[in-house]
Design an enzyme around this catalytic site. Structure first.
Site, short mmCIF file in Angstrom:
data_model
loop_
_atom_site.label_atom_id
_atom_site.label_comp_id
_atom_site.label_asym_id
_atom_site.label_seq_id
_atom_site.Cartn_x
_atom_site.Cartn_y
_atom_site.Cartn_z
N ARG A 227 0.99 -1.08 0.18
CA ARG A 227 0.05 -0.27 0.13
C ARG A 227 0.82 1.28 -0.05
O ARG A 227 1.78 1.21 0.86
CB ARG A 227 -0.91 -0.04 1.33
CG ARG A 227 -2.04 -0.93 1.17
CD ARG A 227 -3.16 -0.70 0.19
NE ARG A 227 -4.26 -1.50 0.06
CZ ARG A 227 -4.39 -2.39 -0.78
NH1 ARG A 227 -3.41 -2.68 -1.58
NH2 ARG A 227 -5.55 -3.12 -0.75
N HIS A 275 -0.73 0.07 -9.82
CA HIS A 275 -1.52 -0.89 -8.77
C HIS A 275 -2.01 -2.05 -9.73
O HIS A 275 -3.26 -2.49 -9.73
CB HIS A 275 -2.80 0.03 -8.03
CG HIS A 275 -3.26 -0.72 -7.07
ND1 HIS A 275 -3.61 -0.15 -5.86
CD2 HIS A 275 -3.19 -2.08 -6.82
CE1 HIS A 275 -3.72 -1.03 -4.87
NE2 HIS A 275 -3.71 -2.20 -5.23
P1 NDP Z 1 -1.66 -11.67 4.74
O1 NDP Z 1 -2.70 -11.29 5.82
O2 NDP Z 1 -1.74 -13.12 4.28
O3 NDP Z 1 -0.12 -11.67 5.41
C1 NDP Z 1 0.13 -10.38 6.09
C2 NDP Z 1 1.54 -10.73 6.64
O4 NDP Z 1 1.99 -9.55 6.99
C3 NDP Z 1 1.70 -11.67 7.75
O5 NDP Z 1 2.91 -12.51 7.47
C4 NDP Z 1 1.93 -11.01 9.07
O6 NDP Z 1 2.59 -11.54 10.27
C5 NDP Z 1 2.53 -9.73 8.52
N1 NDP Z 1 2.34 -8.65 9.44
C6 NDP Z 1 1.13 -8.01 9.78
N2 NDP Z 1 1.23 -6.83 10.51
C7 NDP Z 1 2.83 -6.93 10.89
C8 NDP Z 1 3.53 -6.27 11.70
N3 NDP Z 1 3.14 -5.15 12.54
N4 NDP Z 1 4.70 -6.55 11.75
C9 NDP Z 1 5.46 -7.65 11.24
N5 NDP Z 1 4.49 -8.24 10.47
C10 NDP Z 1 3.33 -8.05 10.10
O7 NDP Z 1 -1.69 -10.61 3.59
P2 NDP Z 1 -1.42 -11.08 2.10
O8 NDP Z 1 -0.13 -11.53 1.60
O9 NDP Z 1 -2.71 -11.60 1.39
O10 NDP Z 1 -1.51 -9.45 1.60
C11 NDP Z 1 -0.67 -8.43 1.69
C12 NDP Z 1 -1.02 -7.33 1.44
O11 NDP Z 1 -0.59 -6.95 -0.15
C13 NDP Z 1 -2.35 -6.79 1.43
O12 NDP Z 1 -2.75 -6.35 2.60
C14 NDP Z 1 -2.46 -5.87 0.35
O13 NDP Z 1 -2.15 -4.65 0.76
C15 NDP Z 1 -1.32 -5.97 -0.72
N6 NDP Z 1 -1.92 -6.42 -1.91
C16 NDP Z 1 -1.69 -5.66 -2.99
C17 NDP Z 1 -1.75 -6.00 -4.26
C18 NDP Z 1 -1.32 -5.29 -5.44
O14 NDP Z 1 -1.75 -5.47 -6.48
N7 NDP Z 1 -0.54 -4.17 -5.53
C19 NDP Z 1 -2.84 -7.18 -4.58
C20 NDP Z 1 -3.06 -7.88 -3.34
C21 NDP Z 1 -2.51 -7.50 -2.14
P3 NDP Z 1 2.02 -12.92 10.78
O15 NDP Z 1 2.49 -13.94 9.51
O16 NDP Z 1 2.68 -13.04 12.19
O17 NDP Z 1 0.46 -12.95 10.91
C1 OXD Z 2 -5.82 -6.22 -3.08
C2 OXD Z 2 -5.34 -5.10 -4.15
O1 OXD Z 2 -5.68 -5.92 -1.93
O2 OXD Z 2 -5.61 -5.61 -5.11
O3 OXD Z 2 -6.56 -7.11 -3.30
O4 OXD Z 2 -4.57 -4.10 -3.85
#
Ligand code: NDP
Ligand code: OXD
Length: 312
Positions: A227, A275
């Protein structure tokens, strides 16, 4: 009969999604959100992407809301979203493979010097760069969830040293794990190519700031695919100008679309994409959401339910 209301940003998009859900599950009723002028549907499920706030004031019988994306930050920021309404996000649904391609492209382009070959071609210049040593390009993945874990796995398979950073410990063969605030400095200072795949939460906002980014190894490179609010954009520009960061590949921005006068557009050391790192795939998303609604209807718990306290 199972009923769901669909609201996906624009009327056209909403209609497209509604039809796809209806085709996938003809016995259920999928309705396009028609605005608060129409009678409430008393639907138990909402399927949304950037929905209007009124939906939650109008449809008061909701038992769960399904987000048509992985990131739930904008949905959770809506004051109208009832605090105890379960929010279910997309888990991978075909996005992890796309995300991995994007990151591998950025990593290989930087490490193998393809940016330099592009520039050399512009001058009709034949110049071979020496072979790289992958150990000189340690990759750090922030966020080891559905996306980050797959990126780390593939990049490790390519032979780059990889570490992941997460809130809780995550074991993965060939990937070093750093955990929480206590592990952040060590994670950053062994990393040259930093990949951000964290969810946007109060704990992670502005995490890509001057202090953290300046900890990267010399010749650092940033790939931000999570993000825009994770990155303090002026800090990155300063670090690029100071030569402490060599370049960045950015897919997400504080303001989207990225304004036409933004300095990122005109820098040779920054790649901008709109994006698109991982686009929601309609058929995979529909199959996942339909599967979960069927489970809920049978009283079976589903995965991907957002923890409202941690914000992801
Ligand atoms: P998940 O919820 O599966 O994974 C999140 C990860 O972040 C977990 O490993 C979690 O730790 C870690 N995390 C969360 N908070 C913290 C913190 N404070 N400190 C350290 N680690 C932290 O998310 P996804 O992998 O599905 O997606 C990640 C992000 O990717 C989405 O939220 C979105 O913003 C972005 N995205 C962007 C897209 C694009 O096209 N640019 C498309 C899809 C997603 P733990 O394992 O310990 O819970
Ligand atoms: C998502 C994205 O969060 O597309 O899925 O950014």
């Amino acid at each position: 009969m199972v009923k769901a209301v669909v609201a996906a940003q624009s009327a056209d998009n909403t209609q497209r999604w509604r039809e796809a859900f209806q085709r996938a599950w003809p016995e259920a009723q999928f309705h396009a959100w028609a605005g608060r002028g129409s009678p409430s549907l008393d639907a138990p499920y909402a399927i949304v992407w950037r929905p209007p706030a009124e939906l939650f004031l109008h449809e008061t019988a909701l038992k769960a809301v399904f987000n048509l994306g992985a990131g739930v930050d904008s949905l959770l920021q809506m004051p109208e979203l009832p605090p105890s309404l379960p929010v279910v996000r997309l888990e991978d649904a075909g996005m992890a493979a796309q995300m991995t391609e994007y990151v591998v492209y950025g990593l290989v382009r930087a490490s193998r010097g393809f940016d330099r070959y592009e520039a050399a071609q512009g001058n009709a210049r034949w110049r071979q760069l020496p072979a790289i040593c992958r150990d000189d390009w340690p990759v750090g993945v922030m966020g080891m969830g559905a996306m980050g874990a797959e990126v780390a796995r593939v990049v490790a398979r390519l032979g780059y040293p990889v570490a992941g950073w997460s809130r809780s410990a995550r074991r993965m063969a060939g990937v070093e794990n750093h955990v929480g605030q206590a592990g952040l400095a060590a994670f950053l200072s062994r990393t040259r190519v930093l990949v951000n795949l964290l969810p946007l939460t109060p704990d992670t906002e502005n995490i890509l700031n001057y202090r953290n980014l300046s900890r990267l190894l010399a010749g650092g490179y940033l790939i931000n695919v999570a993000r825009g609010q994770h990155l303090v954009e002026d800090d990155l520009l300063t670090l690029l100008d100071e030569g402490r960061i060599a370049g960045a590949m950015l897919d997400v921005f504080r303001s989207e679309p990225l304004p036409s006068d933004h300095p990122f557009w005109h820098r040779r050391d920054v790649i901008v994409t709109p994006h698109v790192a991982a686009i929601t795939l309609q058929s995979a998303a529909v199959a996942q959401v339909v599967g979960k609604i069927r489970d809920l209807e049978r009283g079976v718990a589903v995965s991907g339910v957002v923890d409202r306290d941690s914000g992801y």
